[in-house]
Motif scaffolding. Sequence first.
Motif, PDB file in Angstrom:
ATOM      1  N   TYR A  41      20.536 -42.351  43.987  1.00  0.00           N
ATOM      2  CA  TYR A  41      20.992 -42.796  45.316  1.00  0.00           C
ATOM      3  C   TYR A  41      22.385 -43.430  45.262  1.00  0.00           C
ATOM      4  O   TYR A  41      22.829 -44.042  46.226  1.00  0.00           O
ATOM      5  CB  TYR A  41      19.991 -43.801  45.906  1.00  0.00           C
ATOM      6  CG  TYR A  41      18.589 -43.259  45.966  1.00  0.00           C
ATOM      7  CD1 TYR A  41      18.244 -42.258  46.877  1.00  0.00           C
ATOM      8  CD2 TYR A  41      17.613 -43.705  45.069  1.00  0.00           C
ATOM      9  CE1 TYR A  41      16.969 -41.715  46.904  1.00  0.00           C
ATOM     10  CE2 TYR A  41      16.332 -43.174  45.094  1.00  0.00           C
ATOM     11  CZ  TYR A  41      16.013 -42.180  46.016  1.00  0.00           C
ATOM     12  OH  TYR A  41      14.748 -41.646  46.031  1.00  0.00           O
ATOM     13  N   GLY A  58      25.517 -42.569  45.532  1.00  0.00           N
ATOM     14  CA  GLY A  58      26.512 -42.293  46.567  1.00  0.00           C
ATOM     15  C   GLY A  58      26.191 -42.949  47.897  1.00  0.00           C
ATOM     16  O   GLY A  58      27.077 -43.420  48.598  1.00  0.00           O
ATOM     17  N   ARG A  59      24.927 -42.983  48.237  1.00  0.00           N
ATOM     18  CA  ARG A  59      24.530 -43.474  49.561  1.00  0.00           C
ATOM     19  C   ARG A  59      23.745 -44.787  49.495  1.00  0.00           C
ATOM     20  O   ARG A  59      22.989 -45.128  50.396  1.00  0.00           O
ATOM     21  CB  ARG A  59      23.710 -42.398  50.276  1.00  0.00           C
ATOM     22  CG  ARG A  59      22.553 -41.839  49.445  1.00  0.00           C
ATOM     23  CD  ARG A  59      21.992 -40.554  50.046  1.00  0.00           C
ATOM     24  NE  ARG A  59      20.771 -40.100  49.389  1.00  0.00           N
ATOM     25  CZ  ARG A  59      20.723 -39.357  48.320  1.00  0.00           C
ATOM     26  NH1 ARG A  59      21.840 -38.990  47.710  1.00  0.00           N
ATOM     27  NH2 ARG A  59      19.566 -38.969  47.804  1.00  0.00           N
ATOM     28  N   TRP A  60      23.930 -45.539  48.425  1.00  0.00           N
ATOM     29  CA  TRP A  60      23.142 -46.743  48.137  1.00  0.00           C
ATOM     30  C   TRP A  60      23.248 -47.808  49.221  1.00  0.00           C
ATOM     31  O   TRP A  60      22.270 -48.433  49.606  1.00  0.00           O
ATOM     32  CB  TRP A  60      23.603 -47.314  46.792  1.00  0.00           C
ATOM     33  CG  TRP A  60      22.664 -48.290  46.150  1.00  0.00           C
ATOM     34  CD1 TRP A  60      21.299 -48.290  46.205  1.00  0.00           C
ATOM     35  CD2 TRP A  60      23.025 -49.378  45.299  1.00  0.00           C
ATOM     36  NE1 TRP A  60      20.791 -49.307  45.445  1.00  0.00           N
ATOM     37  CE2 TRP A  60      21.830 -49.994  44.874  1.00  0.00           C
ATOM     38  CE3 TRP A  60      24.236 -49.876  44.843  1.00  0.00           C
ATOM     39  CZ2 TRP A  60      21.812 -51.089  44.029  1.00  0.00           C
ATOM     40  CZ3 TRP A  60      24.220 -50.960  43.994  1.00  0.00           C
ATOM     41  CH2 TRP A  60      23.022 -51.569  43.595  1.00  0.00           C
ATOM     42  N   SER A  61      24.455 -48.029  49.729  1.00  0.00           N
ATOM     43  CA  SER A  61      24.661 -49.093  50.718  1.00  0.00           C
ATOM     44  C   SER A  61      24.342 -48.632  52.137  1.00  0.00           C
ATOM     45  O   SER A  61      24.340 -49.422  53.072  1.00  0.00           O
ATOM     46  CB  SER A  61      26.111 -49.581  50.674  1.00  0.00           C
ATOM     47  OG  SER A  61      26.973 -48.517  51.050  1.00  0.00           O
ATOM     48  N   GLY A  62      24.083 -47.339  52.286  1.00  0.00           N
ATOM     49  CA  GLY A  62      23.811 -46.807  53.627  1.00  0.00           C
ATOM     50  C   GLY A  62      25.085 -46.451  54.380  1.00  0.00           C
ATOM     51  O   GLY A  62      25.034 -45.906  55.478  1.00  0.00           O
ATOM     52  N   GLU A  63      26.233 -46.763  53.781  1.00  0.00           N
ATOM     53  CA  GLU A  63      27.527 -46.468  54.414  1.00  0.00           C
ATOM     54  C   GLU A  63      27.938 -45.025  54.144  1.00  0.00           C
ATOM     55  O   GLU A  63      27.582 -44.443  53.137  1.00  0.00           O
ATOM     56  CB  GLU A  63      28.615 -47.386  53.847  1.00  0.00           C
ATOM     57  CG  GLU A  63      28.793 -48.688  54.582  1.00  0.00           C
ATOM     58  CD  GLU A  63      29.366 -48.558  55.981  1.00  0.00           C
ATOM     59  OE1 GLU A  63      30.114 -47.603  56.233  1.00  0.00           O
ATOM     60  OE2 GLU A  63      29.049 -49.412  56.817  1.00  0.00           O
ATOM     61  N   ASN A  64      28.712 -44.466  55.064  1.00  0.00           N
ATOM     62  CA  ASN A  64      29.296 -43.142  54.863  1.00  0.00           C
ATOM     63  C   ASN A  64      30.802 -43.214  55.041  1.00  0.00           C
ATOM     64  O   ASN A  64      31.308 -44.164  55.606  1.00  0.00           O
ATOM     65  CB  ASN A  64      28.712 -42.139  55.858  1.00  0.00           C
ATOM     66  CG  ASN A  64      27.476 -41.459  55.292  1.00  0.00           C
ATOM     67  OD1 ASN A  64      27.433 -41.144  54.109  1.00  0.00           O
ATOM     68  ND2 ASN A  64      26.477 -41.268  56.122  1.00  0.00           N
ATOM     69  N   GLN A  78      32.362 -46.236  52.087  1.00  0.00           N
ATOM     70  CA  GLN A  78      31.178 -46.066  51.244  1.00  0.00           C
ATOM     71  C   GLN A  78      31.318 -46.721  49.865  1.00  0.00           C
ATOM     72  O   GLN A  78      30.485 -47.529  49.466  1.00  0.00           O
ATOM     73  CB  GLN A  78      30.879 -44.582  51.092  1.00  0.00           C
ATOM     74  CG  GLN A  78      29.512 -44.296  50.508  1.00  0.00           C
ATOM     75  CD  GLN A  78      29.243 -42.804  50.478  1.00  0.00           C
ATOM     76  OE1 GLN A  78      30.084 -42.039  50.007  1.00  0.00           O
ATOM     77  NE2 GLN A  78      28.102 -42.381  50.959  1.00  0.00           N
ATOM     78  N   SER A  79      32.390 -46.385  49.153  1.00  0.00           N
ATOM     79  CA  SER A  79      32.584 -46.940  47.804  1.00  0.00           C
ATOM     80  C   SER A  79      32.689 -48.459  47.842  1.00  0.00           C
ATOM     81  O   SER A  79      32.108 -49.153  47.006  1.00  0.00           O
ATOM     82  CB  SER A  79      33.841 -46.359  47.155  1.00  0.00           C
ATOM     83  OG  SER A  79      33.635 -45.004  46.849  1.00  0.00           O
ATOM     84  N   ASN A  91      29.234 -49.941  48.488  1.00  0.00           N
ATOM     85  CA  ASN A  91      28.378 -49.741  47.305  1.00  0.00           C
ATOM     86  C   ASN A  91      28.728 -50.755  46.217  1.00  0.00           C
ATOM     87  O   ASN A  91      27.851 -51.365  45.605  1.00  0.00           O
ATOM     88  CB  ASN A  91      28.544 -48.320  46.747  1.00  0.00           C
ATOM     89  CG  ASN A  91      27.811 -47.274  47.569  1.00  0.00           C
ATOM     90  OD1 ASN A  91      26.931 -47.594  48.365  1.00  0.00           O
ATOM     91  ND2 ASN A  91      28.176 -46.023  47.389  1.00  0.00           N
TER      92      ASN A  91
END
Length: 198
Positions: free
Chosen positions: A86, A88-94, A98-99, A102
């Motif tokens: 998970y 890439g999408r761990w924080s729920g941000e896109n 995102q980075s 995360n």
Amino acid sequence: MKKILLGSNNKKKLHELEKLLAKSDYNIVTAKDLGITLPDVVEDGSTYEENAAKKALAFNKFSGLPAIADDSGLEVDALDGEPGIYSGRWSGENGENQSRENNKKLLTLLQGVPFEKRTAKFVCVIVLAVDGEVKITTRGECPGVIIEELRGQGGFGYDPLFFLPKYDKTFAELTEVKSKISHRAIALKKFEQKLSSL
């Protein structure tokens, strides 16, 4: 030359693959080169291998060409292997935040954890699908330590926090060396060897 579709528009991945396969009979192409848009693939596998295979098979079926896909992530020992698949999408941000989000989450969860217990590893799995079948699967791992503040301008994702004691630098601070020792470099090297004997 035989064409292989790279299931990604990431220029860094394309460059690494082209460099590695420069002396082979293979020409790496992207969806952009072919004027097509690859289908979205839901990465709902429970391992990097499952997710990479799912993408490679979908892209192979869609394009009719042999297709390469990869899945990678960061596994932090103090977090029982999270974020793992998970990452890439761990924080729920896109998107562009995102980075940053995360990395913020990672630093928050590791607050107060001493340096010697902040061990982690990057993992990369590469899969080649041909004629609806998985023909090659390779895996590369690179161990490191998560530091307490971002360092370096290069790389992407968790690179500014992923520190390699041997080089006294983060992945974001390493330049040429990274392309030889990273999880992706290791997986690619194994991939090249298997491809030449396929």
